[in-house]
Design a protein around this motif. Structure first.
Motif, mmCIF file in Angstrom:
data_model
loop_
_atom_site.group_PDB
_atom_site.id
_atom_site.type_symbol
_atom_site.label_atom_id
_atom_site.label_comp_id
_atom_site.label_asym_id
_atom_site.label_seq_id
_atom_site.Cartn_x
_atom_site.Cartn_y
_atom_site.Cartn_z
ATOM 1 N N HIS A 67 0.830 -1.202 0.000
ATOM 2 C CA HIS A 67 0.000 0.000 0.000
ATOM 3 C C HIS A 67 0.864 1.253 0.000
ATOM 4 N N GLY A 69 1.247 5.253 1.219
ATOM 5 C CA GLY A 69 0.851 5.973 2.415
ATOM 6 C C GLY A 69 0.378 7.383 2.095
ATOM 7 N N GLU A 183 -10.405 -1.015 3.541
ATOM 8 C CA GLU A 183 -9.507 -1.123 4.692
ATOM 9 C C GLU A 183 -8.773 0.208 4.872
ATOM 10 N N GLU A 185 -5.797 1.099 5.443
ATOM 11 C CA GLU A 185 -4.521 1.255 4.746
ATOM 12 C C GLU A 185 -4.701 1.438 3.240
ATOM 13 N N GLU A 186 -5.901 1.195 2.711
ATOM 14 C CA GLU A 186 -6.161 1.362 1.292
ATOM 15 C C GLU A 186 -6.706 2.748 0.952
#
Length: 218
Positions: A67, A69, A183, A185-186
């Motif tokens: 992923h 950031g 999610e 982090e996505e």
């Protein structure tokens, strides 16, 4: 504990994605202003290359199940803003500042309307996926060809119309995919996708208006 759970859950909601997307647009706008004041025209190609490298990197990371950031997201949108400055200036010279501002407002209305429709719709718009991917590849190939072959107003009109339709389709598709959240982090990648949809829709609307202006001059 319940309040903490709700807050964490909201980090992956569509509302949170759209907030991060809006912040991305603001960062891009700041990048455009900084580009106008501090970046010499000779350095703009370096920012375009950096933008392309970051896009490829985001794609590769996604393919590997990793992923990006928030630092990547906002760095990309700032660099994108710098790269957009000469493009905006070009269309400002062709169309006038008022028309460019009107195109941005029209993009906002179209984007918002499509996002609202996709959110309210029960469709996943998954049937659009293959067409949109193929259409995007076609637009990229057209951009490469245009570097070497001049495009007349008629070709630009068709090209820009297809671009508007394709990125309008991406708005429907992406919002539908994010409708139930992702999610946490996505979220940066989802916000990046929304940013790219908006900016490309804006640029193709400008191209469409410039094609009409060129046609009228001819």
């Amino acid at each position: 504990m319940q309040q903490q759970t709700l807050t964490y859950s909201d980090r992956g909601s569509l509302g949170h994605i759209l907030r991060m997307f809006s912040l991305s647009l603001l960062v891009s706008f700041v990048g455009t202003l900084l580009g106008a004041v501090f970046v010499p025209p000779a350095l703009v190609p370096a920012f375009i290359v950096a933008e392309l490298v970051m896009l490829v990197a985001a794609f590769v990371l996604r393919m590997r199940g990793r992923h990006i950031g928030y630092g990547f997201l906002y760095s990309f949108t700032a660099i994108s803003g710098v790269a957009l400055y000469p493009v905006i200036m070009h269309y400002g010279g062709v169309l006038g500042a008022n028309i460019v501002s009107g195109a941005f407002f029209a993009t906002t209305v179209i984007f918002g309307s499509l996002a609202w429709y996709a959110y309210r719709s029960k469709s996943s718009f998954s049937f659009l996926g293959g067409f949109l991917f193929a259409g995007t590849i076609g637009l990229i190939l057209m951009s490469v060809i245009a570097i070497f072959v001049p495009m007349g107003p008629a070709v630009n009109l068709v090209w820009s119309t297809l671009g508007i339709l394709i990125f309008s389709g991406w708005v429907l598709y992406d919002v539908a995919q994010y409708r139930d959240g992702v999610e946490p982090e996505e979220v940066p990648l989802a916000a990046l996708n929304m940013y790219l949809n908006f900016i490309n829709l804006f640029l193709y609307i400008l191209r469409f208006l410039a094609a009409i202006a060129g046609w009228n001059r001819d």
